[in-house]
Design a protein around this motif. Structure first.
Motif, PDB file in Angstrom:
ATOM      1  N   LEU A   1     -28.337   7.054  52.596  1.00 10.17           N
ATOM      2  CA  LEU A   1     -28.146   8.467  52.912  1.00 10.17           C
ATOM      3  C   LEU A   1     -29.478   9.185  53.108  1.00 10.17           C
ATOM      4  O   LEU A   1     -29.623  10.017  54.016  1.00 10.17           O
ATOM      5  CB  LEU A   1     -27.356   9.143  51.787  1.00 10.17           C
ATOM      6  CG  LEU A   1     -25.899   8.709  51.616  1.00 10.17           C
ATOM      7  CD1 LEU A   1     -25.308   9.331  50.356  1.00 10.17           C
ATOM      8  CD2 LEU A   1     -25.078   9.101  52.832  1.00 10.17           C
TER       9      LEU A   1
ATOM     10  N   THR B   1     -23.707  14.584  48.489  1.00 14.41           N
ATOM     11  CA  THR B   1     -22.718  14.177  49.496  1.00 14.41           C
ATOM     12  C   THR B   1     -21.322  14.088  48.899  1.00 14.41           C
ATOM     13  O   THR B   1     -20.327  14.408  49.563  1.00 14.41           O
ATOM     14  CB  THR B   1     -23.113  12.818  50.107  1.00 14.41           C
ATOM     15  OG1 THR B   1     -24.456  12.897  50.600  1.00 14.41           O
ATOM     16  CG2 THR B   1     -22.193  12.432  51.250  1.00 14.41           C
TER      17      THR B   1
ATOM     18  N   SER C   1     -18.133   9.896  52.585  1.00 13.42           N
ATOM     19  CA  SER C   1     -17.707  10.861  51.564  1.00 13.42           C
ATOM     20  C   SER C   1     -16.931  10.159  50.449  1.00 13.42           C
ATOM     21  O   SER C   1     -17.156  10.420  49.256  1.00 13.42           O
ATOM     22  CB  SER C   1     -16.852  11.963  52.196  1.00 13.42           C
ATOM     23  OG  SER C   1     -15.660  11.422  52.764  1.00 13.42           O
TER      24      SER C   1
ATOM     25  N   THR D   1     -19.491   7.805  48.519  1.00 15.96           N
ATOM     26  CA  THR D   1     -20.339   8.520  47.556  1.00 15.96           C
ATOM     27  C   THR D   1     -19.532   9.056  46.383  1.00 15.96           C
ATOM     28  O   THR D   1     -20.040   9.124  45.260  1.00 15.96           O
ATOM     29  CB  THR D   1     -21.068   9.682  48.255  1.00 15.96           C
ATOM     30  OG1 THR D   1     -20.113  10.512  48.939  1.00 15.96           O
ATOM     31  CG2 THR D   1     -22.083   9.161  49.253  1.00 15.96           C
TER      32      THR D   1
ATOM     33  N   ASP E   1     -18.815  18.991  54.753  1.00 13.95           N
ATOM     34  CA  ASP E   1     -19.840  20.049  54.690  1.00 13.95           C
ATOM     35  C   ASP E   1     -19.372  21.291  53.956  1.00 13.95           C
ATOM     36  O   ASP E   1     -19.902  22.388  54.161  1.00 13.95           O
ATOM     37  CB  ASP E   1     -20.306  20.428  56.103  1.00 13.95           C
ATOM     38  CG  ASP E   1     -20.995  19.274  56.806  1.00 13.95           C
ATOM     39  OD1 ASP E   1     -21.669  18.512  56.115  1.00 13.95           O
ATOM     40  OD2 ASP E   1     -20.830  19.151  58.036  1.00 13.95           O
TER      41      ASP E   1
END
Length: 541
Positions: A398, A22, A233, A236, A28
């Motif tokens: 997650l 992640t 995001s 992580t 993405d």
């Protein structure tokens, strides 16, 4: 063995891989440098710097506290006071957020210190700073370093000192040229533990750190995962940076330990020579011990207990301002406090029991870690104790909240139990593995010779010998589960509270007396459990 390895990969390794994946796929899109780009942001780079600075200062503070104490209990006549080793573990067994709250109540404006000694009000601004945060965390973590240094000092026999004295070396010279080199490997290991525990700590930064505006990686990870707008995001990315920082320092510690690894015990044995303290030396030593115990244990527990008994905080330390009403409210059946306490007890009981079953299975599969698969499983089983807890929790969120996950346990009671089990599984594995490695193969062979089936041999020979390790693992898991804060804040269902989140919420909302009453009850319960388990263990031996 394959089942044990798959279990560890699913429970421990996969959540960490999810964090790494992640962190390098924001929006993405694959970007290996994404964590570095996030941390290079002006605001977040300060957070990383704050964490590292805090870690080094706490290592320095813990060293100042631990080194004199370890020398006194290892090399002087105070070594006969074995009760000191037990008492000095209390700061570590106290949840850090509770200790921080105790210090805040003691040192704040119109706090307990100012009420007892009015002219100390000028100290408040100095304490509510990085200095105060370092002080609180050093007092909490110095037992790690103390125990390691004390044991290392006890292994240094009197022969080394006598050899230095024969060649004319004074005490300072012998300490610098003999003790320091022999202690450096152990000190590096202890200092690394303190550093990693500091930068991975959430309780003190979430309470004291937020009050003084000193933000670190753990508090920012929690903010990005719990406060709007949610940004996994960035969370992580920070988690991967925190993980990488811990691993780098682990590697550095291993290099130093190997470089300064000396054998101080031989077949001839070693003579221990204790320094008999007299006069001013004895007075100074006991003065230091009293000061250390007063600051590490006395002040936070005094504040917690007194605050839990106060009717009105504004009335201060007045005889008529004490009551047991807050305990009565907490222990009233059906009250929010009682529900939180029962939730904590239930979760801790279930977690400890499941962890013992899984941990015993893993320990028996690891055996003596002679094969590659056994060594890999052993390393994986230790990861939750090596990786910062908040990183593991983010990874579990997650993984179990992924859209493709067939088992929907996120935001349920089961998710809480799973998270606790993963975080605290290493304790049971290590305790049981230690006991299993001490069982001689002749015992199980004797069972087979007399016709016992594998199940019979396990039940009548192996299992009774593993029970002490299993009970120790159960006790440690229960004790830590009942006070866990960061995992509880992040994965509890919205309508559910446990004792740790109840204390945190009451302190934040101004109901300090109720929160401190819950703290006293929680610490008291874990102390009773520890006492009972130790008593039962003593009976068995």
């Amino acid at each position: 063995m394959a089942l044990a390895l798959v279990l560890m990969i699913l429970l421990v390794v996969t959540p960490l891989l999810f964090i790494l994946h992640t962190s390098v796929t924001p929006n993405d899109q694959w970007n290996v440098l994404a964590p570095l780009q996030v941390i290079m942001d002006a605001e977040l780079s300060v957070v990383l710097t704050n964490s590292i600075i805090l870690g080094f200062w706490v290592v320095a503070g813990a060293s100042i506290l631990a080194l004199p104490m370890s020398f006194l209990t290892a090399k002087t006549s105070l070594a006969r006071h074995k009760w000191l080793d037990v008492v000095l573990i209390i700061p570590f067994m106290t949840p850090p957020y509770i200790g921080s709250m105790g210090w805040m109540l003691f040192m704040q404006r119109r706090g307990f210190l100012e009420q007892m000694v009015p002219f100390t009000e000028e100290l408040t601004p100095y304490f509510f700073s990085l200095f105060g945060m370092v002080t609180i965390m050093s007092l909490h973590l110095f037992p790690f370093l103390y125990l390691i240094l004390r044991n290392a000092l006890r292994r240094i026999g009197a022969g080394y000192e006598e050899a230095g004295a024969v060649y004319g070396g004074g005490f300072v010279y012998r300490f610098r040229r003999i003790f320091v080199p022999l202690l450096l490997g152990s000190y590096a290991m202890g200092a690394l533990l303190v550093f990693v525990k500091t930068i991975a700590e959430f309780g003190t930064p979430a309470t004291f750190g937020r009050k003084i505006g000193y933000h670190v990686l753990t508090s920012e990870i929690h903010r990005f995962t719990s406060s709007w707008p949610i940004d996994f995001s960035k969370a992580t990315a920070l988690a991967s940076v925190l993980l990488a920082t811990c691993l780098i320092f682990w590697y550095g510690q291993n290099l130093i330990s190997r470089r300064y690894d000396y054998q101080t015990l031989g077949g001839k044995g070693s003579k221990v020579k204790l320094i008999h303290l007299k006069g001013w030396g004895r007075f100074t030593a006991w003065g230091y011990i009293v000061f250390l115990l007063a600051t590490a244990i006395g002040i936070p527990y005094f504040s917690i207990i007194v605050a839990s008994l106060q009717k009105l905080r504004g009335d201060g330390l007045r005889w008529g301002n004490f009551t047991l009403e807050h305990y009565q409210r907490l222990l009233t059946w059906g009250s929010p406090g009682m529900e939180a306490l029962l939730n904590s007890l239930g979760l801790a009981l279930i977690t400890a029991t499941i962890a013992v079953v899984i941990g015993t299975f893993l320990a028996m599969q690891i055996k003596h870690a002679s094969r590659v698969s056994e060594r890999v499983t052993d390393v994986f089983s230790l990861l939750p104790n090596t990786v910062p807890g908040i990183v593991t929790v983010v990874g579990l969120i997650l993984l179990w909240n992924a859209p493709w996950m067939p088992i929907k346990i996120y935001n349920t009671y089961g998710m809480v139990v799973l998270t606790y089990v993963v975080l605290f599984l290493p304790y049971t594995v290590q305790y049981v593995k230690s006991g299993y490695q001490q069982i001689d193969a002749s015992l199980t062979n004797a069972g087979r010779v007399f016709g016992g089936t594998p199940w019979y041999t396990f039940r009548r020979v192996v299992l009774p010998l593993l029970v002490p390790g299993m009970m120790a693992g159960w006790m440690m898991t229960f004790t830590i589960s009942i006070r866990e804060l960061v995992a509880s804040l992040m994965i509890l269902p919205p309508s559910m509270k446990v004792s740790a989140t109840y204390i945190y919420a009451q302190f934040e909302q101004g109901e300090v007396s109720l929160g401190m009453a819950m703290a006293v009850i929680s610490v008291g319960l874990t102390t009773i459990v520890l006492a009972v388990m130790n008593y039962r263990g003593a009976d068995r031996t």
